[in-house]
Design an enzyme around this catalytic site. Structure first.
Site, short mmCIF file in Angstrom:
data_model
loop_
_atom_site.label_atom_id
_atom_site.label_comp_id
_atom_site.label_asym_id
_atom_site.label_seq_id
_atom_site.Cartn_x
_atom_site.Cartn_y
_atom_site.Cartn_z
N HIS A 86 7.47 5.99 1.07
CA HIS A 86 8.12 4.39 0.32
C HIS A 86 8.86 4.29 -0.93
O HIS A 86 10.29 4.34 -1.12
CB HIS A 86 7.31 3.01 -0.25
CG HIS A 86 6.31 2.92 1.18
ND1 HIS A 86 4.75 3.05 1.41
CD2 HIS A 86 6.33 2.40 2.41
CE1 HIS A 86 4.82 2.93 2.20
NE2 HIS A 86 6.04 1.53 2.69
N ASN A 106 0.78 -1.26 -0.04
CA ASN A 106 0.31 -0.02 0.08
C ASN A 106 0.86 1.00 0.45
O ASN A 106 1.26 2.17 1.14
CB ASN A 106 -1.07 0.05 0.97
CG ASN A 106 -2.21 1.05 1.04
OD1 ASN A 106 -2.63 0.89 -0.15
ND2 ASN A 106 -2.24 1.39 2.28
N HIS A 124 3.53 4.43 -0.50
CA HIS A 124 2.75 5.61 -0.97
C HIS A 124 4.65 6.68 -1.19
O HIS A 124 5.37 6.11 -1.29
CB HIS A 124 2.31 6.98 1.08
CG HIS A 124 3.29 6.40 1.80
ND1 HIS A 124 4.63 6.58 1.81
CD2 HIS A 124 2.97 5.55 3.14
CE1 HIS A 124 5.01 6.03 3.05
NE2 HIS A 124 3.92 5.71 3.79
#
Ligand code: PAF
Length: 288
Positions: free
Chosen positions: A33, A28, A30
């Site tokens: 990262h 997940n 964003h």
């Protein structure tokens, strides 16, 4: 970019390389990262990211089951950021049997703050990170790098100390927190916020900034004034409907409260906070 699901395939993919750069994640993804991937890429000759939602670091009442699994979108974004290999093991690959050997981090660092409010969290984090390091770095012959975001400030400290204590030949690099335009720290859990909560969420970082200002203004009197300033910061959030776990001023090097013996300087301190907005628990921090 190569997507692999088993430890054997990961090791085979890494064999031709000497110097892996590793960004562990729970997916997940964003921009925080992706910034870690971009920062790390020039350091080694292959960039690897793992996507694994680690059951061991979730308490039974936490969001393990609902944590968003977005492998396809994550892979697209990782490829754009320059990642070479994605390791996305199913749970049975990393934990084929119950994980009974666990890494127990020291309580002075791991049972405070996040560890106090999420008992066992850092045991779960250290255990999976240790295991992922064994998978990613076993074929390496040159320098090894692993990157962690400063948004999880305590986590990167706990891991840095684990690597040092176990004499692991891995350089830990901390990436700066990435923020939305209004100042909210990027987090996979921001996606849980309703529209109204998202507008309110920046207040955690504002409360921490105010606490940092108050701490600096207190200067030498900080050790005596600290608890009152922290209570004020927590109250400022509570009156807006938040449930704060902690907002606190700590020494950067060990996350303990500054004592009367410490020369209090901006460079020596960090403010950290965790608070629940509705059902979403957010964390943030600033090095003062
Ligand atoms: O920060 C995270 O996403 C996780 O704690 C980590 C380091 C990937 C371990 O599961």
């Amino acid at each position: 970019m190569q997507l692999v699901h088993t430890v054997e395939d990961l090791r085979a993919a890494l064999r031709p390389f000497n110097s892996p750069v590793f960004v562990p994640t729970m997916g997940n993804l964003h921009d925080g990262h992706l910034a870690l991937v971009r920062t790390g890429k020039p350091l080694g000759d292959v960039t690897v990211s793992s996507i694994f939602v680690n059951r061991l670091q979730f308490a039974p009442h936490e969001d393990f089951d609902t944590y968003p699994r977005t492998l396809q979108a994550d892979c697209t974004r990782l490829e754009q950021a320059g990642c070479d290999i994605v390791f996305a093991p199913p749970e049975k690959e990393l934990y084929p049997e119950p994980q009974v050997y666990k890494v127990q981090p020291p309580s002075d660092l791991a049972d405070i703050l996040e560890g106090h409010f999420r008992p066992g969290f850092f045991i779960g984090v250290c255990t999976v990170v240790m295991k992922l390091f064994q998978c990613v770095f076993s074929e390496a012959k040159g320098p090894r790098y692993a990157l962690f975001g400063k948004k999880d400030y305590q986590q990167q400290m706990v891991i840095r100390r684990m690597v040092q204590q176990y004499a692991m030949p891995i350089q830990i690099i901390a990436g700066e927190t990435q923020r939305a335009a209004d100042g909210l720290a990027l987090s996979s859990r921001n996606g849980y916020l309703s529209e109204t909560e998202r507008a309110e969420a920046v207040q955690l970082s504002l409360a921490l900034r105010a606490l940092a200002r108050d701490a600096l203004a207190a200067a030498g009197a900080l050790p005596e004034k600290r608890e009152a300033l922290e209570a004020l910061a927590m109250r400022a959030l509570a009156v807006r409907g938040w449930q704060p776990d902690y907002l606190t001023v700590r020494r950067r090097h060990d996350l303990q409260p500054p004592s009367a013996q410490d020369a209090v300087t901006a460079q020596s301190l960090v403010v950290l906070g965790a608070a629940r907005l509705g059902s979403t628990r957010l964390i943030d921090n600033f090095e003062i």
